[in-house]
Design a protein around this motif. Structure first.
Motif, mmCIF file in Angstrom:
data_model
loop_
_atom_site.group_PDB
_atom_site.id
_atom_site.type_symbol
_atom_site.label_atom_id
_atom_site.label_comp_id
_atom_site.label_asym_id
_atom_site.label_seq_id
_atom_site.Cartn_x
_atom_site.Cartn_y
_atom_site.Cartn_z
ATOM 1 N N GLU A 331 0.814 -1.208 0.000
ATOM 2 C CA GLU A 331 0.000 0.000 0.000
ATOM 3 C C GLU A 331 0.854 1.267 0.000
ATOM 4 O O GLU A 331 1.806 1.387 0.767
ATOM 5 C CB GLU A 331 -0.920 0.014 1.225
ATOM 6 N N VAL A 332 0.483 2.208 -0.871
ATOM 7 C CA VAL A 332 1.145 3.515 -0.928
ATOM 8 C C VAL A 332 0.093 4.585 -1.195
ATOM 9 O O VAL A 332 -1.039 4.296 -1.609
ATOM 10 C CB VAL A 332 2.226 3.584 -2.032
ATOM 11 N N THR A 333 0.497 5.823 -0.962
ATOM 12 C CA THR A 333 -0.348 6.980 -1.280
ATOM 13 C C THR A 333 0.476 7.958 -2.112
ATOM 14 O O THR A 333 1.637 8.223 -1.792
ATOM 15 C CB THR A 333 -0.844 7.668 0.005
ATOM 16 N N VAL A 334 -0.126 8.479 -3.177
ATOM 17 C CA VAL A 334 0.520 9.458 -4.048
ATOM 18 C C VAL A 334 -0.083 10.830 -3.740
ATOM 19 O O VAL A 334 -1.307 10.990 -3.724
ATOM 20 C CB VAL A 334 0.316 9.114 -5.532
ATOM 21 N N LEU A 335 0.798 11.813 -3.506
ATOM 22 C CA LEU A 335 0.342 13.125 -3.039
ATOM 23 C C LEU A 335 1.001 14.251 -3.813
ATOM 24 O O LEU A 335 2.181 14.180 -4.158
ATOM 25 C CB LEU A 335 0.687 13.278 -1.548
ATOM 26 N N LYS A 336 0.252 15.331 -4.049
ATOM 27 C CA LYS A 336 0.818 16.575 -4.559
ATOM 28 C C LYS A 336 -0.138 17.727 -4.248
ATOM 29 O O LYS A 336 -1.348 17.621 -4.491
ATOM 30 C CB LYS A 336 1.053 16.510 -6.076
ATOM 31 N N VAL A 337 0.395 18.813 -3.702
ATOM 32 C CA VAL A 337 -0.392 20.027 -3.493
ATOM 33 C C VAL A 337 0.153 21.115 -4.397
ATOM 34 O O VAL A 337 1.321 21.098 -4.807
ATOM 35 C CB VAL A 337 -0.363 20.500 -2.022
ATOM 36 N N SER A 338 -0.687 22.075 -4.719
ATOM 37 C CA SER A 338 -0.250 23.207 -5.528
ATOM 38 C C SER A 338 0.475 24.217 -4.653
ATOM 39 O O SER A 338 0.394 24.187 -3.423
ATOM 40 C CB SER A 338 -1.460 23.864 -6.204
ATOM 41 N N GLY A 339 1.161 25.145 -5.290
ATOM 42 C CA GLY A 339 1.985 26.101 -4.565
ATOM 43 C C GLY A 339 1.227 27.103 -3.731
ATOM 44 O O GLY A 339 1.804 27.734 -2.845
ATOM 45 N N ASP A 340 -0.075 27.275 -3.997
ATOM 46 C CA ASP A 340 -0.902 28.149 -3.165
ATOM 47 C C ASP A 340 -1.858 27.342 -2.295
ATOM 48 O O ASP A 340 -2.726 27.913 -1.622
ATOM 49 C CB ASP A 340 -1.689 29.146 -4.018
ATOM 50 N N LEU A 341 -1.711 26.013 -2.334
ATOM 51 C CA LEU A 341 -2.507 25.079 -1.524
ATOM 52 C C LEU A 341 -3.988 25.087 -1.884
ATOM 53 O O LEU A 341 -4.815 24.612 -1.123
ATOM 54 C CB LEU A 341 -2.332 25.357 -0.026
ATOM 55 N N SER A 342 -4.307 25.612 -3.068
ATOM 56 C CA SER A 342 -5.707 25.628 -3.496
ATOM 57 C C SER A 342 -6.130 24.284 -4.077
ATOM 58 O O SER A 342 -7.324 23.998 -4.186
ATOM 59 C CB SER A 342 -5.941 26.735 -4.528
ATOM 60 N N ARG A 343 -5.152 23.463 -4.490
ATOM 61 C CA ARG A 343 -5.449 22.154 -5.060
ATOM 62 C C ARG A 343 -4.632 21.075 -4.373
ATOM 63 O O ARG A 343 -3.514 21.323 -3.907
ATOM 64 C CB ARG A 343 -5.133 22.122 -6.562
ATOM 65 N N CYS A 344 -5.214 19.898 -4.333
ATOM 66 C CA CYS A 344 -4.510 18.755 -3.766
ATOM 67 C C CYS A 344 -4.918 17.499 -4.516
ATOM 68 O O CYS A 344 -6.107 17.253 -4.739
ATOM 69 C CB CYS A 344 -4.849 18.596 -2.282
ATOM 70 N N PHE A 345 -3.918 16.740 -4.937
ATOM 71 C CA PHE A 345 -4.173 15.409 -5.493
ATOM 72 C C PHE A 345 -3.660 14.398 -4.492
ATOM 73 O O PHE A 345 -2.506 14.450 -4.071
ATOM 74 C CB PHE A 345 -3.453 15.206 -6.824
ATOM 75 N N VAL A 346 -4.520 13.474 -4.091
ATOM 76 C CA VAL A 346 -4.104 12.400 -3.202
ATOM 77 C C VAL A 346 -4.856 11.138 -3.613
ATOM 78 O O VAL A 346 -6.074 11.147 -3.776
ATOM 79 C CB VAL A 346 -4.346 12.740 -1.716
ATOM 80 N N ALA A 347 -4.109 10.069 -3.858
ATOM 81 C CA ALA A 347 -4.710 8.819 -4.320
ATOM 82 C C ALA A 347 -3.984 7.637 -3.696
ATOM 83 O O ALA A 347 -2.751 7.631 -3.608
ATOM 84 C CB ALA A 347 -4.648 8.719 -5.843
ATOM 85 N N GLU A 348 -4.746 6.659 -3.273
ATOM 86 C CA GLU A 348 -4.161 5.447 -2.704
ATOM 87 C C GLU A 348 -3.965 4.407 -3.798
ATOM 88 O O GLU A 348 -4.793 4.280 -4.707
ATOM 89 C CB GLU A 348 -5.068 4.897 -1.607
#
Length: 400
Positions: A331-348
């Motif tokens: 199990e892993v989680t893939v993460l990325k937030v934008s530079g202004d924190l208005s967007r977030c991608f998170v998927a298992e």
């Protein structure tokens, strides 16, 4: 530590309320310190709960809100048993909070549900406090090719409490120039894995160690909890790479990101706050939309994330020292937030296997995700962070 503050209408029998409150809190089964109606220490615990014991308490809460806002960044958590119209009062209070733009939540349900929710919230608030204390450096500007990976320093400070500090690349280069060659210190830092590396890699070890030593000095000088480094500049200036330094520093409890990518560094900070490791900053190198398999690769990885590793050269340049790490499958989680924190991608997802393709960066993993459409239609830059375990719910709770 969890602190419980109370709101109680004077119209109710205090003795009866005390007994019913004791039974209710005992049924949940969690460790807490009862603060009563004295809110002077609000915001000093890992988690603060406001136990709304009765109805008619809305007017008691209203004058407390400015004090609560000054004392804590966490949402207002309203714990209620539902007895004595406490749920109705909690709903009115939460509605008032929302009208003021302040986050909050009512914690209500069965004892087991409440206990589970409190455990989650405690972990979330501990992570939030970890982030709010961070001071992170941006050593050099973001790499020229990161045209969509800028950061809004003010938004980052407001939303997470993280302070970002710009440090010129010349400062690091000047530090490297003053660090003496120390072959013995380099061998100790690299460990026995260095003996099995190619002669070219062994020859680059002392230079890579000087970069590591210099980065630690810059961190100490600026009181940093981590940094992102415009690392490709090192290829032309000192003919070496920062891959070893970043791998080592990440394993020591700090944060160290590549290519001056601030959004990736912020994602690593969020990941460390939740999981205790910085995460693997990597590029998606290949995507199969039909199978959901994504190959992520990069030339450095935190040494505390891998089950084993070897040293190699840096892929693009063929010089310096890169890390070929082997991650645990599962199990892993893939993460990325934008530079202004208005967007977030998170998927298992599931890490299916490690691989060693000579035409890719040195550490390579194949991860299965249920939906890969995001990467091809609306990605947040190219770097993403791979974290161990399924922790999407914790990250979403932290980011609200």
């Amino acid at each position: 530590m969890i602190s419980v503050y109370t709101l109680t209408s004077s119209l109710h029998d205090q003795q009866v309320l005390d007994e019913s409150s004791r039974k209710f809190l005992s049924s949940i089964g969690f460790d807490y310190t009862m603060k009563g109606e004295d809110f002077s220490t609000y915001g000093q615990s890992d988690l603060d709960l406001i136990f709304v014991r009765t109805g008619g308490t809305e007017g008691l809460f209203k004058p407390l809100l400015p004090q609560i806002q000054r004392a804590s960044r966490q949402p207002v958590y309203l714990l209620t048993s539902g007895m004595s119209n406490s749920l109705a009062a909690s709903m009115e209070i939460l509605s008032y909070l929302r009208s003021k733009g302040f986050p909050g939540e009512i914690i209500h349900g069965s004892p087991s549900f409440i206990a589970s929710r409190i455990r989650t919230l405690e972990a979330t608030e501990i992570a939030r406090k970890r982030l709010a204390s961070l001071r992170l450096g941006v050593i050099g500007a973001p790499s020229d090719w990161l045209i969509a990976s800028k950061a809004d320093y003010a938004a980052v400070r407001t939303k997470l409490g993280i302070e970002l500090v710009d440090i010129p690349m010349t400062e690091l280069l000047g530090e490297i120039a003053t660090v003496p060659h120390d072959d013995q210190a380099a061998r100790i830092a690299f460990g026995t894995e260095l003996f099995s590396a190619a002669p070219k890699v062994q020859g680059a070890a002392t230079g890579a160690y000087r970069i590591y030593d210099s980065l630690k000095r810059v961190m100490a000088r600026h009181n940093l909890d981590g940094f992102t480094l415009r690392c490709f500049d090192l290829l032309t200036t000192v003919r070496n790479t920062g891959c070893f330094a970043l791998a080592k520093i990440n394993s020591q409890g700090f944060l160290a990101g590549c290519e001056g990518d601030v959004p990736a560094l912020l994602s690593m900070a969020i990941g460390r706050a939740v999981t205790g490791v910085s995460g693997f900053q990597a590029n998606p190198s290949s995507i199969n939309p039909e199978t959901g398999e994504v190959i992520f690769a990069h030339c450095t990885i935190p040494l505390d994330m891998v089950t084993r590793y070897t040293y190699d050269t840096h892929f693009e340049s063929g010089i310096g020292v890169g890390i070929r790490g082997h991650l645990r499958e599962g199990e892993v989680t893939v993460l990325k937030v934008s530079g202004d924190l208005s967007r977030c991608f998170v998927a298992e997802g599931t890490l299916l296997r490690n691989q060693s393709d000579p035409n890719l960066c040195r550490t390579q993993v194949v991860i299965h995700l249920d939906d890969t459409g995001y990467f091809l239609t609306d990605p947040i830059g190219n770097h993403h962070i791979i974290l161990p375990g399924h922790v999407a719910s914790s990250i979403k709770a932290l980011l609200g």
